[in-house]
Design an enzyme around this catalytic site. Structure first.
Site, short mmCIF file in Angstrom:
data_model
loop_
_atom_site.label_atom_id
_atom_site.label_comp_id
_atom_site.label_asym_id
_atom_site.label_seq_id
_atom_site.Cartn_x
_atom_site.Cartn_y
_atom_site.Cartn_z
N ASP A 212 0.85 -1.19 0.00
CA ASP A 212 0.00 0.00 0.00
C ASP A 212 0.88 1.24 0.00
OD1 ASP A 212 0.36 1.03 3.00
OD2 ASP A 212 0.22 -1.16 3.03
N ASP A 214 0.66 3.60 2.45
CA ASP A 214 0.46 4.16 3.78
C ASP A 214 -0.70 5.15 3.68
OD1 ASP A 214 1.41 3.91 6.47
OD2 ASP A 214 2.29 5.90 6.32
#
Length: 291
Positions: A212, A214
């Protein structure tokens, strides 16, 4: 540094709870002076090498980052003769160039944790201060890079891993701070493993698997457990393939700089070492006791 039993350890992170293909598999239940590891340790042969696998969060992902007994995990692996550790960990990307499912091989850490006493084996009458300017084994990191490239994976060799406490993910302000400061990836578990491995004279490198962005990248959905889990299966298969390829590349003899890290670290005069502490730490610095 001749060793007949120099083994390779694998610490599996989120999504990687087991390794297939072990010859002569055997599970080891080990108790240590620091408590019990995250789970049983599966040992066996891979390409003629003795390999031990430990799921960091336990099978079924039962342990949160702050619940991990890193000392027990590393101590148990060292007691089995492990001299190299490959850590697999799910991480968030702090920079645009690292996309989900990319692989980053960190070379540095930035510490935002708060559990210092749990990140060393020493104390109780024996003081040691390991050199940690280069916290990752460059030799092992480069071998992982070679394997990843040979298999066609997107790999970034080097970068800084921010270790936060968790278990909550970053606030957007924290994530933006880490992004602006040029850090590369963020997660919750690997720094104490690296510190303890260095004290145990184990060469360690990390495969940080991007899941991802973050929460700094506002055009992306903020990180959630659901997003992370969506990438874990693909990342786990990548890790398995790279591990299988790199094992034959790792030398048999533990003679890298990390394998003698305590030569310049022990401070307390040997005559003052408490007997109980010596016995507790025997698997870690037993070579000094044979002199």
């Amino acid at each position: 540094m001749k060793s007949e039993n120099a083994a390779i350890g694998i610490i599996g992170g989120s999504g990687l709870y087991q390794i297939e293909g072990f010859g002569n598999p055997r599970e080891h239940q080990i108790e240590t002076p620091f408590g019990v590891p995250s789970d049983g340790i599966m040992g066996g042969e891979v390409h003629g090498r003795q390999v031990y696998f430990l799921p960091r969060h336990g099978r079924g992902h039962r342990l949160l980052p702050h619940e991990l007994n890193h000392r027990a995990n590393i101590y148990a692996l060292r007691s089995l003769g492990v001299r190299w550790i490959i850590c697999v960990t799910a991480v968030g990307s702090l920079q645009e160039k690292y996309a989900p499912r990319d692989l980053v091989l960190p070379s540095q850490f930035y510490d935002r944790t708060s559990q210092r006493t749990a990140h060393t084996f020493f104390g109780e009458g024996i003081a040691a201060h390991i050199g940690f300017a280069e916290p990752i084994s460059a030799d092992l990191r480069n071998l992982l890079a070679e394997s990843a490239r040979s298999l066609g994976y997107a790999v970034h060799n080097g970068g800084t891993y921010v270790n936060m406490d968790g278990p909550a993910f970053s606030t957007r302000a924290e994530s933006e701070f880490n992004h602006r400061n040029g850090f590369d990836v963020i997660a919750m578990t690997n720094l104490p493993e690296a510190k303890l491995a260095r004290e145990a004279e184990i060469a360690l490198a990390t495969m940080a698997m991007i899941t991802d962005y973050d929460s700094w990248k506002i055009e992306e959905e903020p990180v959630s457990a659901e997003i992370v889990l969506s990438h874990l299966l693909a990342n786990a298969e990548t890790a398995r393939r790279i591990i299988a390829d790199v094992i034959p590349r790792i030398p048999n003899e533990p003679n890298w700089p990390e394998h003698s890290a305590l030569d310049t670290a022990l401070v307390t005069d040997r005559k003052l070492w408490p007997e109980a502490t010596v016995e507790k730490l025997r698997p870690i610095f037993g070579r000094f006791l044979a002199k």
